[in-house]
Design a protein around this motif. Structure first.
Motif, PDB file in Angstrom:
ATOM      1  N   LEU A  81      -7.363   8.359   2.211  1.00 47.53           N
ATOM      2  CA  LEU A  81      -7.694   7.602   3.419  1.00 47.53           C
ATOM      3  C   LEU A  81      -6.951   8.101   4.650  1.00 47.53           C
ATOM      4  O   LEU A  81      -7.176   7.609   5.749  1.00 47.53           O
ATOM      5  N   TRP A 109      -5.414   1.604  -2.769  1.00 49.29           N
ATOM      6  CA  TRP A 109      -6.183   0.570  -2.065  1.00 49.29           C
ATOM      7  C   TRP A 109      -7.052  -0.102  -3.114  1.00 49.29           C
ATOM      8  O   TRP A 109      -7.874   0.548  -3.743  1.00 49.29           O
ATOM      9  N   ARG A 110      -6.893  -1.402  -3.295  1.00 48.92           N
ATOM     10  CA  ARG A 110      -7.527  -2.081  -4.415  1.00 48.92           C
ATOM     11  C   ARG A 110      -8.795  -2.874  -4.071  1.00 48.92           C
ATOM     12  O   ARG A 110      -9.716  -2.926  -4.875  1.00 48.92           O
ATOM     13  N   VAL A 140      -4.528   6.048  -1.544  1.00 51.91           N
ATOM     14  CA  VAL A 140      -4.255   5.979  -0.105  1.00 51.91           C
ATOM     15  C   VAL A 140      -4.281   7.379   0.501  1.00 51.91           C
ATOM     16  O   VAL A 140      -4.683   7.560   1.644  1.00 51.91           O
ATOM     17  N   ALA A 170      -3.789  -1.223   7.250  1.00 49.75           N
ATOM     18  CA  ALA A 170      -4.292   0.150   7.365  1.00 49.75           C
ATOM     19  C   ALA A 170      -3.938   0.750   8.722  1.00 49.75           C
ATOM     20  O   ALA A 170      -3.528   1.907   8.810  1.00 49.75           O
ATOM     21  N   LEU A 185       0.833  -1.208   0.000  1.00 54.07           N
ATOM     22  CA  LEU A 185       0.000   0.000   0.000  1.00 54.07           C
ATOM     23  C   LEU A 185       0.866   1.255   0.000  1.00 54.07           C
ATOM     24  O   LEU A 185       0.581   2.219  -0.716  1.00 54.07           O
ATOM     25  N   ARG A 244      -5.848  -6.694   5.616  1.00 52.98           N
ATOM     26  CA  ARG A 244      -5.942  -5.343   5.052  1.00 52.98           C
ATOM     27  C   ARG A 244      -6.203  -4.331   6.167  1.00 52.98           C
ATOM     28  O   ARG A 244      -5.638  -3.235   6.173  1.00 52.98           O
ATOM     29  N   VAL A 303     -10.941   3.357   5.659  1.00 52.49           N
ATOM     30  CA  VAL A 303     -10.671   2.278   4.708  1.00 52.49           C
ATOM     31  C   VAL A 303     -11.922   2.032   3.874  1.00 52.49           C
ATOM     32  O   VAL A 303     -13.048   2.178   4.358  1.00 52.49           O
ATOM     33  N   GLN A 313       0.479   3.221  -3.278  1.00 50.92           N
ATOM     34  CA  GLN A 313      -0.428   4.320  -2.940  1.00 50.92           C
ATOM     35  C   GLN A 313      -1.832   4.110  -3.487  1.00 50.92           C
ATOM     36  O   GLN A 313      -2.516   5.063  -3.857  1.00 50.92           O
ATOM     37  N   LEU A 332      -3.924   4.810   8.701  1.00 50.05           N
ATOM     38  CA  LEU A 332      -4.966   5.347   7.835  1.00 50.05           C
ATOM     39  C   LEU A 332      -6.200   5.641   8.672  1.00 50.05           C
ATOM     40  O   LEU A 332      -6.560   4.871   9.556  1.00 50.05           O
ATOM     41  N   THR A 376     -13.154  -4.548  -7.113  1.00 54.54           N
ATOM     42  CA  THR A 376     -12.006  -3.698  -6.808  1.00 54.54           C
ATOM     43  C   THR A 376     -12.514  -2.276  -6.657  1.00 54.54           C
ATOM     44  O   THR A 376     -13.585  -1.923  -7.167  1.00 54.54           O
ATOM     45  N   ASN A 406      -9.876   0.615  -6.127  1.00 57.31           N
ATOM     46  CA  ASN A 406      -8.811   1.508  -6.594  1.00 57.31           C
ATOM     47  C   ASN A 406      -8.928   2.930  -6.048  1.00 57.31           C
ATOM     48  O   ASN A 406      -9.153   3.886  -6.778  1.00 57.31           O
TER      49      ASN A 406
END
Length: 179
Positions: free
Chosen positions: A129, A39-40, A126, A62, A33, A58, A70, A37, A67, A121, A123
């Protein structure tokens, strides 16, 4: 299909894990991540309790990256099948939520959630977030070098997307590829 559901930005500290995680795997995800950069894949949460259905590693990544939010899908156990991957553990929707609320975590990879379709996904950058410091937090303005006590805060995902007053989630739809 899950790809038609909105992706919500949920405060990372409001999410309730119900399984332990493998620290090395979470650290590897955090590094990915940090490097990409992006988040998928959203974390999947039970919509009422915010208990994790899918995405414990995940979530830990985070938290390691500090972060604030999320991307998450909010589902109900009426639409999801659960089973145990380890013998000797009771795995039902009620027990998963109970363990999450009590912080009585299962060992890693004990629960198996089967969703009606593949996870989409999302996308998401980051950067969106993260909590960003502002002049109001004592950070000088980049242009002038002075602190501006009346500076507006940089909008967070929850303000940009007009979060509900409880501050936990917002219902914006992120771009997704078909599942």
């Amino acid at each position: 299909m899950l790809c038609a559901l909105p992706v919500h930005f949920v405060r990372a500290d409001s999410i309730l894990p119900n399984e332990c995680h493998y620290p090395e795997h979470a650290a590897n995800l955090a590094e990915t991540l940090r490097r990409e950069q992006l988040w998928r894949i959203p974390i999947v949460l039970e919509c009422n309790s915010m208990a994790v259905m899918d995405g414990h590693h995940r979530l830990q990544a985070a938290l390691q990256l500090k972060l604030a939010h999320v991307p998450c899908l909010l589902l109900d156990y009426d639409d999801v099948e659960v089973s145990a991957t380890r013998e000797g553990y009771l795995v039902t929707p009620q027990e998963i939520v109970r363990r999450a609320r009590a912080q009585d975590l299962y060992p890693p990879k004990t629960t198996r959630h089967r969703f009606p379709s593949a996870l989409p996904t999302c996308n998401v950058s980051v950067w969106l977030l993260t909590e960003r410091p502002t002049a109001a937090d004592g950070v000088p303005d980049r242009r002038t070098g002075r602190q501006d006590e009346h500076a507006r805060k940089v909008p967070s995902p929850e303000t940009v997307l007009r979060a509900p007053s409880d501050g936990r989630t917002t219902g914006a739809t992120a771009s997704r590829s078909p599942a």
